[in-house]
Motif scaffolding. Structure first.
Motif, PDB file in Angstrom:
ATOM      1  N   ALA A 114      -4.917   0.425   4.701  1.00 55.18           N
ATOM      2  CA  ALA A 114      -4.336  -0.764   4.064  1.00 55.18           C
ATOM      3  C   ALA A 114      -4.875  -2.063   4.647  1.00 55.18           C
ATOM      4  O   ALA A 114      -4.452  -3.148   4.241  1.00 55.18           O
ATOM      5  N   HIS A 145      -9.582   4.382  18.167  1.00 57.19           N
ATOM      6  CA  HIS A 145     -10.172   5.704  17.932  1.00 57.19           C
ATOM      7  C   HIS A 145      -9.360   6.829  18.580  1.00 57.19           C
ATOM      8  O   HIS A 145      -9.606   7.998  18.294  1.00 57.19           O
ATOM      9  N   ASP A 164      -7.093  15.129   4.771  1.00 54.47           N
ATOM     10  CA  ASP A 164      -7.522  14.912   6.150  1.00 54.47           C
ATOM     11  C   ASP A 164      -7.911  13.452   6.333  1.00 54.47           C
ATOM     12  O   ASP A 164      -8.628  12.884   5.492  1.00 54.47           O
ATOM     13  N   ARG A 165      -7.450  12.879   7.421  1.00 48.44           N
ATOM     14  CA  ARG A 165      -7.797  11.478   7.665  1.00 48.44           C
ATOM     15  C   ARG A 165      -9.274  11.373   8.008  1.00 48.44           C
ATOM     16  O   ARG A 165      -9.745  12.014   8.951  1.00 48.44           O
ATOM     17  N   PRO A 166     -10.019  10.568   7.253  1.00 44.63           N
ATOM     18  CA  PRO A 166     -11.453  10.420   7.547  1.00 44.63           C
ATOM     19  C   PRO A 166     -11.650   9.720   8.897  1.00 44.63           C
ATOM     20  O   PRO A 166     -10.822   8.920   9.316  1.00 44.63           O
ATOM     21  N   ILE A 167     -12.726  10.069   9.554  1.00 47.00           N
ATOM     22  CA  ILE A 167     -13.054   9.430  10.829  1.00 47.00           C
ATOM     23  C   ILE A 167     -14.247   8.499  10.607  1.00 47.00           C
ATOM     24  O   ILE A 167     -15.274   8.904  10.061  1.00 47.00           O
ATOM     25  N   TYR A 168     -14.080   7.263  10.985  1.00 46.18           N
ATOM     26  CA  TYR A 168     -15.156   6.283  10.838  1.00 46.18           C
ATOM     27  C   TYR A 168     -15.752   6.008  12.211  1.00 46.18           C
ATOM     28  O   TYR A 168     -15.040   5.986  13.213  1.00 46.18           O
ATOM     29  N   ASP A 169     -17.067   5.790  12.259  1.00 52.11           N
ATOM     30  CA  ASP A 169     -17.654   5.495  13.564  1.00 52.11           C
ATOM     31  C   ASP A 169     -17.770   3.995  13.829  1.00 52.11           C
ATOM     32  O   ASP A 169     -18.463   3.557  14.739  1.00 52.11           O
ATOM     33  N   LYS A 170     -17.047   3.232  13.039  1.00 53.89           N
ATOM     34  CA  LYS A 170     -16.996   1.785  13.242  1.00 53.89           C
ATOM     35  C   LYS A 170     -16.563   1.439  14.670  1.00 53.89           C
ATOM     36  O   LYS A 170     -15.711   2.114  15.241  1.00 53.89           O
ATOM     37  N   ASP A 177      -8.043   9.086  16.003  1.00 53.61           N
ATOM     38  CA  ASP A 177      -9.016   9.591  15.020  1.00 53.61           C
ATOM     39  C   ASP A 177      -8.615  10.949  14.453  1.00 53.61           C
ATOM     40  O   ASP A 177      -8.274  11.879  15.196  1.00 53.61           O
ATOM     41  N   GLY A 178      -8.672  11.045  13.148  1.00 52.66           N
ATOM     42  CA  GLY A 178      -8.414  12.324  12.486  1.00 52.66           C
ATOM     43  C   GLY A 178      -6.948  12.639  12.261  1.00 52.66           C
ATOM     44  O   GLY A 178      -6.627  13.565  11.520  1.00 52.66           O
ATOM     45  N   ASP A 179      -6.051  11.890  12.903  1.00 55.85           N
ATOM     46  CA  ASP A 179      -4.610  12.147  12.731  1.00 55.85           C
ATOM     47  C   ASP A 179      -3.962  11.095  11.834  1.00 55.85           C
ATOM     48  O   ASP A 179      -4.204   9.903  11.994  1.00 55.85           O
ATOM     49  N   TRP A 180      -3.119  11.550  10.918  1.00 51.07           N
ATOM     50  CA  TRP A 180      -2.184  10.639  10.263  1.00 51.07           C
ATOM     51  C   TRP A 180      -1.009  10.539  11.238  1.00 51.07           C
ATOM     52  O   TRP A 180       0.016  11.183  11.057  1.00 51.07           O
ATOM     53  N   VAL A 191       4.439   3.077   7.797  1.00 56.21           N
ATOM     54  CA  VAL A 191       3.328   4.017   7.592  1.00 56.21           C
ATOM     55  C   VAL A 191       2.720   4.431   8.930  1.00 56.21           C
ATOM     56  O   VAL A 191       2.892   3.762   9.942  1.00 56.21           O
ATOM     57  N   LEU A 193      -4.473   9.328  -1.110  1.00 59.86           N
ATOM     58  CA  LEU A 193      -5.281   9.454   0.105  1.00 59.86           C
ATOM     59  C   LEU A 193      -5.779  10.888   0.264  1.00 59.86           C
ATOM     60  O   LEU A 193      -5.136  11.820  -0.215  1.00 59.86           O
ATOM     61  N   PRO A 194      -6.902  11.047   0.974  1.00 62.84           N
ATOM     62  CA  PRO A 194      -7.372  12.411   1.256  1.00 62.84           C
ATOM     63  C   PRO A 194      -6.405  13.128   2.195  1.00 62.84           C
ATOM     64  O   PRO A 194      -5.681  12.485   2.952  1.00 62.84           O
ATOM     65  N   GLU A 220       1.209   4.052  -2.925  1.00 60.21           N
ATOM     66  CA  GLU A 220       0.994   5.474  -2.667  1.00 60.21           C
ATOM     67  C   GLU A 220       2.203   6.288  -3.145  1.00 60.21           C
ATOM     68  O   GLU A 220       2.050   7.355  -3.749  1.00 60.21           O
ATOM     69  N   PHE A 248       0.848  -1.202   0.000  1.00 61.06           N
ATOM     70  CA  PHE A 248       0.000   0.000   0.000  1.00 61.06           C
ATOM     71  C   PHE A 248       0.880   1.249   0.000  1.00 61.06           C
ATOM     72  O   PHE A 248       0.651   2.195  -0.755  1.00 61.06           O
ATOM     73  N   ARG A 249       1.909   1.238   0.842  1.00 65.84           N
ATOM     74  CA  ARG A 249       2.848   2.367   0.904  1.00 65.84           C
ATOM     75  C   ARG A 249       3.554   2.564  -0.440  1.00 65.84           C
ATOM     76  O   ARG A 249       3.677   3.689  -0.933  1.00 65.84           O
TER      77      ARG A 249
END
Lengths: 340, 340
Positions: free
Chosen positions: B226, B261, A331-337, B264-267, B218, A328-329, A321, A317-318
């Motif tokens: 990934a 979590h 901003d890292r997306p936040i999932y509520d999983k 969350d939101g951080d790479w 990563v 990748l976007p 990329e 994956f790296r």
């Protein structure tokens, strides 16, 4: 064969270019090659070959050079043999699709000069009536922008991936036909009746030493110094041997010892490590993914190989990329999983 | 405490320097610090601190600055507290040996502001009558050649590594004594009665996300993209939870979800990944090695963590070679060992 066969070679890196030269040197076929990256240069100046097998050759050009598979397909030629010597990265490009336009169903023999295991499977699904040959080829050779440097003699073990829809004698005949247009007085081609055994034998190295070096970033000598042979490579080798056994292939009792001592004296960097260092995608799916698929079908436990595979999936994956294949976007997306 | 305690801080990176500043700010002790790399600069100009807790401070200097632990030991001072905030790399330097000359047996309280697990063990072997405290400290802080930049408030959880040779009440008393010279109106120190639980809680992240990121190169966001959370991190977390359980520690049911979590939101690039990228040795032994030792003693199976550890051992070897700690012969030696 009743006529002079038409041969197309796709993939002219270090290995493919020497295979092409060997076939051209023997001159028992109408040879065409596909040259993508270096097309303009090769078309005008040809290849400079510096070869342990063929000596020094300046400006070698086969009579037909195409810039793409598509271009090769448009000449109206029906190819008797399509030899594929590209890197095998089905998670990026599937070779059976790449070569689709030059494969005549029920006619063209496909020769896979590629790393990996169980490579016939996707072809049999797409071309149930075609013969798919396996060439396990050992050539120390590099192609640097049209300059070929071969340091190790071409030694190829050629057989067939067993197509369940065709009689074995036809597949064997085609393998020997291919050898008859490839084997010359400089290279070393051997017909092998059991491709699967040969491919398993190669996996004892490639699924273990090659993968561990790729993950840890060191050559096989350093893996040994750091204790990784005992903790990682040998346990992984035992799993390859177990899958082979469940698949009806008994590898020799000394295969582990032979494999490890095969690198004696060399700080050797296997292919996957070289790819990782260069930032190129690795041949993960055909080397390890295909093996794990068979292991699963045969219900063989492979915890070590599975861990190596899962880690390399993230590394792949790296690499994708880095190459721009994956974006990748910001901003890292936040999932509520909910994880558990 | 009956007198003003003598405190020595060893390790003044981003964390150690802010701990030192917090203790100096409260001013209830005689503070000395050991500054190795930047000694000359700090001795003459002091530190420039840019802190979310303490604001902007130019040229801060504690009254005693020593260039080495040896120098600190020669002043005839008996230290009540020796606070160690170095990186913890027992495969390179053992902290209990590094600090030996400033630890008075049966007297000095050692405070380990360090990553890792079960850190008391080597101290109890060497100093059976000393109290060894644990400070699990969250400070986003960097020290760049004497310029301290703290971006995240100091939040410390302080308790004791349980010394089997001493009554618990004495160990608890010493932990609270330490808090009384450290906790001020800016930072956030909490006494925790169960250090082991806290350390296990931290391992749910550090033995899993941190290690997987270090191996694959990563950040945690990319591991998620990934697919590595499901294939690698969560299975590893379950093993940490199982070891904790066998060790009498029940981690909360939602610990996996909370841990994941948390980024969350951080790479986010965890510490081991940062070290690998910088070419610095990783805190492998204290984070993963010590955990696997306990797992073995308690007969808990840890196949995933063991694989991660074995791979990181090879990576650590590479990092040590890059640093010059390990030097290999030019020619790879050939061993006649038989592998099987």
């Amino acid at each position: 064969m009743s006529h002079v066969p038409n041969v197309l070679i796709i993939g002219t890196g270090g290995v493919g270019s020497i295979v092409a030269y060997g076939i051209d040197y023997l001159n028992k076929s109408n040879l065409a090659i596909v040259v993508r990256r270096d097309y303009e240069k090769v078309k005008s100046q040809g290849y400079d070959v510096e070869s342990v097998d063929y000596g020094t050759v300046k400006g070698w050009k086969p009579s037909k050079i195409f810039p793409s598979v598509e271009a090769a397909s448009k000449g109206g030629v029906v190819f008797d043999f399509v030899v594929i010597a590209t890197k095998n990265l089905p998670d990026i490009v599937k070779v059976e699709e790449l070569a689709d336009s030059v494969i005549t169903p029920g006619k063209t023999v496909v020769v896979l000069v590629q790393n990996g295991f169980d490579l016939g499977r996707p072809f049999f699904a797409k071309y149930p009536e075609n013969v798919i040959l396996s060439s396990v080829t050992y050539i120390g050779s590099h192609n640097s922008q049209g300059a070929i440097h071969q340091t190790q003699s071409d030694k190829s073990f050629i057989g067939f991936f067993e197509n369940p829809h065709l009689p074995k004698r036809i597949q064997e005949k085609k393998a020997k036909d291919y050898i008859s247009i490839y084997k010359n007085d400089k290279n070393n081609c051997t017909y092998v009746p059991d491709t699967k055994t040969h491919r398993y034998r190669k996996l004892v190295y490639n699924a273990t030493m090659n993968t561990v070096c790729a993950i840890t970033g060191v050559d096989t000598g350093r893996v040994e110094f750091a204790g990784g042979l005992e903790t990682l490579c040998i346990p992984a080798m035992k799993e390859v041997i177990a899958v082979a056994k469940a698949d009806g292939v008994d590898l020799p009792a000394d295969v582990i010892n032979d494999t490890i001592h095969g690198d004696d004296g060399d700080w050797f960097e296997p292919s996957m490590l070289v790819d990782v260092k260069k930032g190129n995608p690795i041949e993960l799916e055909v080397i390890l993914g295909n093996l794990l698929l068979v292991a699963k079908e045969l219900h063989v436990e492979t915890p070590v190989l599975t861990m190596l595979y899962n880690l390399l999936k993230v590394i792949q994956f790296r690499l994708k990329e880095q190459q721009g294949t994956v974006v990748l976007p910001k901003d890292r997306p936040i999932y509520d999983k909910i994880y558990s």
